[in-house]
Design an enzyme around this catalytic site. Structure first.
Site, short mmCIF file in Angstrom:
data_model
loop_
_atom_site.label_atom_id
_atom_site.label_comp_id
_atom_site.label_asym_id
_atom_site.label_seq_id
_atom_site.Cartn_x
_atom_site.Cartn_y
_atom_site.Cartn_z
N TYR A 178 -7.91 -7.97 33.38
CA TYR A 178 -9.04 -7.93 32.15
C TYR A 178 -9.85 -8.89 32.30
CZ TYR A 178 -10.70 -7.02 27.76
OH TYR A 178 -11.74 -6.86 26.50
N LYS A 209 -13.77 -8.11 33.33
CA LYS A 209 -14.91 -8.29 32.30
C LYS A 209 -15.68 -9.48 32.74
CE LYS A 209 -14.23 -5.53 29.08
NZ LYS A 209 -15.19 -4.20 28.96
#
Length: 242
Positions: A165, A169
Site C-alpha cells: 500500500y 501510493k
C-alpha cells in the site's frame, strides 16, 4: 448541450468513494459512481438517488482493460465529455507486510490496482477530460506515501508495515506530479488528496476522521477554480511533505 458538470468516481460503492460521490452530487454534478461490483454499486446509487442527487452507476474494474475501455466508451456516448475524474479505487491487499516478509504476488496486486489502475483509467478518460472546459483529476493518496513521515522514527506511520500500500501510493504521488506537468497549460488541473485516517473498511472503524471529512479534501480539489494549485498532495491542513 448539457452544461451540468460530469464527474466520475472510481470505487464509489462505499466508504470515502461513496461520500465523494455524495458531496459532488450535492455540489450540482451529475455523478457517475463507478464500482467493480455492479450490484454493490447500484445499492450505493439507490441510496444517493433517494437523497435527490443525480447519480448513475457504471461498472468499472480498474485492473481490467476491457472494463475500463467499455466505461470510457459509455461516458463518451452518453455525455461526450468528462469534467472530473476522481481515482479513488484502491486496496490494501491481504498479506500486505514488511519488506522482509511480503510475498511478490501481494506486492504485485497492490501495484496492479493502486498504480496501473490509476494510470489505465486516466489514459482511458483523458480524451473526454480534454473536451471539458476546465477538467480536474484527483488521485487519492495517503500520509503513508510520505517519505518524510514514514521515515521519521518518532512518527506512528513508521510502524505501519504495509509495503504494498505505502509504495504503491508513493508511486501514485509521482503519477500525479508527472501528469500535472504533462497537462500544465491545458486547463486540466491534477492533484492528489490525502483524506486522512477515516473510519472505513480500509482505515478501520475506530479511525478518528469520518468518510465525509476525508471526502471533503478530494471534493475541494475537484472543484478548484482555474488558478488553483496543481501537482501536489494535500491533506485537510495543507500540503504534505514528500
Amino acid at each position: 448541450m448539457n452544461t451540468t458538470k460530469i464527474a466520475l468516481v472510481t470505487g464509489a460503492n462505499k466508504g470515502i468513494g461513496k461520500e465523494i460521490a455524495r458531496q459532488l452530487g450535492q455540489a450540482g454534478f451529475t455523478v457517475l459512481a463507478a464500482a467493480r461490483d455492479l450490484h454493490r454499486g447500484e445499492l450505493a446509487v439507490k441510496e444517493l438517488v433517494a437523497e435527490g442527487l443525480d447519480v448513475v452507476g457504471i461498472q468499472l474494474e480498474v485492473t481490467d482493460e476491457m472494463s475500463v475501455r467499455a466505461a470510457a466508451e459509455r461516458v463518451a456516448a452518453e455525455h461526450g465529455r468528462l469534467d472530473v475524474l476522481v481515482n479513488n479505487a484502491a486496496i490494501i491487499p491481504a498479506g500486505d507486510d514488511a519488506v522482509s516478509r511480503i510475498e511478490p504476488a501481494v506486492l504485485r496486486s497492490a501495484f496492479e490496482t493502486n498504480v496501473l489502475g490509476v494510470v489505465g483509467a486516466t489514459q482511458a478518460f483523458l480524451p473526454l477530460l480534454r473536451k471539458a472546459e476546465a477538467a480536474r483529476v484527483v488521485n487519492l493518496s495517503t500520509s503513508l506515501a510520505s517519505f518524510a513521515q514514514v521515515g521519521d522514527p518518532e512518527s506512528r506511520l513508521s510502524t505501519v508495515l504495509t509495503l504494498g500500500y505505502n509504495a504503491s501510493k508513493a508511486a501514485v504521488n509521482m503519477v500525479t506530479v508527472m501528469l500535472a506537468n504533462e497537462l500544465r497549460g491545458t486547463g486540466i488541473l491534477v492533484n492528489g488528496a490525502d483524506p486522512g485516517n477515516c473510519a472505513t473498511d480500509m482505515g478501520g472503524w475506530t479511525a478518528p476522521r469520518t468518510p465525509a471529512q476525508g471526502a471533503a479534501v478530494a471534493v475541494s480539489l475537484a472543484t478548484l477554480g482555474p488558478d488553483g494549485p496543481t501537482g501536489h498532495v494535500y491533506a485537510e491542513e495543507g500540503r504534505l511533505p514528500w
